[in-house]
Motif scaffolding. Structure first.
Motif, PDB file in Angstrom:
ATOM      1  N   ASN A  33       0.636  -3.348 -10.197  1.00 64.68           N
ATOM      2  CA  ASN A  33       1.649  -4.410 -10.093  1.00 64.68           C
ATOM      3  C   ASN A  33       1.647  -5.069  -8.711  1.00 64.68           C
ATOM      4  O   ASN A  33       2.709  -5.399  -8.159  1.00 64.68           O
ATOM      5  CB  ASN A  33       3.052  -3.864 -10.410  1.00 64.68           C
ATOM      6  CG  ASN A  33       3.168  -3.410 -11.848  1.00 64.68           C
ATOM      7  OD1 ASN A  33       2.718  -4.095 -12.768  1.00 64.68           O
ATOM      8  ND2 ASN A  33       3.763  -2.245 -12.055  1.00 64.68           N
ATOM      9  N   LEU A  34       0.455  -5.258  -8.177  1.00 67.07           N
ATOM     10  CA  LEU A  34       0.292  -5.911  -6.890  1.00 67.07           C
ATOM     11  C   LEU A  34      -0.580  -7.151  -7.052  1.00 67.07           C
ATOM     12  O   LEU A  34      -1.388  -7.235  -7.972  1.00 67.07           O
ATOM     13  CB  LEU A  34      -0.369  -4.959  -5.889  1.00 67.07           C
ATOM     14  CG  LEU A  34       0.421  -3.693  -5.544  1.00 67.07           C
ATOM     15  CD1 LEU A  34      -0.438  -2.742  -4.735  1.00 67.07           C
ATOM     16  CD2 LEU A  34       1.696  -4.040  -4.782  1.00 67.07           C
ATOM     17  N   GLN A  55      -6.389   0.307   2.367  1.00 69.90           N
ATOM     18  CA  GLN A  55      -5.332   0.510   3.359  1.00 69.90           C
ATOM     19  C   GLN A  55      -4.741  -0.825   3.799  1.00 69.90           C
ATOM     20  O   GLN A  55      -3.518  -0.976   3.865  1.00 69.90           O
ATOM     21  CB  GLN A  55      -5.891   1.271   4.568  1.00 69.90           C
ATOM     22  CG  GLN A  55      -6.097   2.754   4.316  1.00 69.90           C
ATOM     23  CD  GLN A  55      -6.751   3.460   5.493  1.00 69.90           C
ATOM     24  OE1 GLN A  55      -7.572   2.880   6.199  1.00 69.90           O
ATOM     25  NE2 GLN A  55      -6.407   4.718   5.701  1.00 69.90           N
ATOM     26  N   ASP A  56      -5.617  -1.794   4.095  1.00 73.48           N
ATOM     27  CA  ASP A  56      -5.142  -3.104   4.540  1.00 73.48           C
ATOM     28  C   ASP A  56      -4.420  -3.849   3.418  1.00 73.48           C
ATOM     29  O   ASP A  56      -3.372  -4.467   3.635  1.00 73.48           O
ATOM     30  CB  ASP A  56      -6.313  -3.942   5.045  1.00 73.48           C
ATOM     31  CG  ASP A  56      -6.832  -3.466   6.390  1.00 73.48           C
ATOM     32  OD1 ASP A  56      -6.171  -2.621   7.024  1.00 73.48           O
ATOM     33  OD2 ASP A  56      -7.915  -3.931   6.798  1.00 73.48           O
ATOM     34  N   GLY A  62       3.173  -4.393   1.406  1.00 73.49           N
ATOM     35  CA  GLY A  62       4.356  -3.569   1.644  1.00 73.49           C
ATOM     36  C   GLY A  62       4.369  -2.256   0.900  1.00 73.49           C
ATOM     37  O   GLY A  62       5.425  -1.626   0.761  1.00 73.49           O
ATOM     38  N   ARG A  63       3.216  -1.798   0.454  1.00 78.76           N
ATOM     39  CA  ARG A  63       3.129  -0.540  -0.293  1.00 78.76           C
ATOM     40  C   ARG A  63       2.717   0.586   0.667  1.00 78.76           C
ATOM     41  O   ARG A  63       1.763   0.430   1.428  1.00 78.76           O
ATOM     42  CB  ARG A  63       2.123  -0.672  -1.435  1.00 78.76           C
ATOM     43  CG  ARG A  63       1.980   0.536  -2.338  1.00 78.76           C
ATOM     44  CD  ARG A  63       3.192   0.735  -3.241  1.00 78.76           C
ATOM     45  NE  ARG A  63       3.472  -0.380  -4.127  1.00 78.76           N
ATOM     46  CZ  ARG A  63       2.938  -0.511  -5.359  1.00 78.76           C
ATOM     47  NH1 ARG A  63       2.085   0.401  -5.811  1.00 78.76           N
ATOM     48  NH2 ARG A  63       3.282  -1.534  -6.120  1.00 78.76           N
ATOM     49  N   VAL A  64       3.437   1.689   0.613  1.00 77.43           N
ATOM     50  CA  VAL A  64       3.108   2.837   1.461  1.00 77.43           C
ATOM     51  C   VAL A  64       1.845   3.512   0.935  1.00 77.43           C
ATOM     52  O   VAL A  64       1.769   3.886  -0.239  1.00 77.43           O
ATOM     53  CB  VAL A  64       4.275   3.846   1.496  1.00 77.43           C
ATOM     54  CG1 VAL A  64       3.890   5.076   2.318  1.00 77.43           C
ATOM     55  CG2 VAL A  64       5.525   3.186   2.075  1.00 77.43           C
TER      56      VAL A  64
END
Length: 242
Positions: A33-34, A55-56, A62-64
């Motif tokens: 869902n990104l 990671q980037d 805004g996802r941990v």
């Protein structure tokens, strides 16, 4: 100073699979869902490891990115990559790769591979292409904690080659790296290696500004000429083209 080893990048040098990687990353982002990658994010991922890219991308959204979550995404992507390749009747290898490997071996140079790709992906392609036996040392994304343009992978390759060939006494300056991205070129040069930039992914003129040699295709690389220049000139003063 002599040339002792040629170190190949993988994605974009041996196999033309970077469009596959970018597609699979987008698919995973959508599943989470990104938003899929923007153009500048796609360009930023070229030449870097999947770990660094995810990671980037997660940070930008805004996802941990916990280690457990990251490993799950990487494994899903690796499995999807294997499935994708299994649907291909013929691997998308770059023309000239087999001839270049023959050149390297015929001149008694050692072969290695340095990539941010996962080991299982690299081995799958090399085994299917019947090239695995030629790469005594493979440094994959699993082996390092940083991504290109950091030099960790190339420095580790030198260390591993010296372990396999104790009499080689290999120094970074005696290695030639073959790369297709600015990030890869920077990584090799930070490791004090000379670099051939092959314009498979980026335009010739972009790589020409950074690499010691630049070619449009692997078939244009004259390894004997490169060896001669290794012998004749100091590494810091080389700036030429094949």
């Amino acid at each position: 100073m002599s040339l002792k080893t040629v170190l190949f990048d993988f994605n974009g040098v041996i196999v033309k699979d970077e469009p596959i990687h970018l597609k699979l990353i987008d698919e995973i982002l959508v599943q989470e869902n990104l938003q899929p990658q923007k153009l500048h994010e796609r360009q930023g991922c070229l030449g870097r490891s999947d770990r660094a890219c995810f990671q980037d991308l997660l940070k930008n959204r805004g996802r941990v990115a916990t280690e457990e979550y990251l490993m799950e995404l990487l494994q899903r992507k690796a499995e999807a990559y294997v499935q994708e390749l299994e649907t291909l009747e013929k691997l998308p290898l770059y023309p000239g790769i087999e001839d270049l490997i023959f050149q390297v071996r015929s001149q008694n140079l050692k072969l290695g591979l340095v990539s941010g790709a996962l080991r299982q992906e690299i081995q799958l392609v090399l085994e299917r292409a019947n090239l695995i036996e030629y790469f005594t040392v493979i440094v994959a994304g699993d082996d390092i904690t940083t991504s290109k343009p950091q030099p960790e992978g190339y420095l580790l390759a030198v260390e591993k080659l010296n372990q396999v060939y104790p009499d080689l006494n290999l120094q970074s300056q005696e290695c030639l790296a073959i790369e297709d991205t600015p990030a890869g070129i920077q990584a090799a040069k930070r490791a004090q290696m000379q670099v051939v930039g092959v314009a498979n992914t980026y335009p010739f003129h972009m790589l020409q500004r950074q690499a010691n040699w630049t070619v449009d295709y692997l078939t244009e690389l004259e390894l004997e000429r490169v060896q001669e220049i290794f012998l004749q000139q100091d590494v810091n003063n080389i700036k030429t083209e094949c």
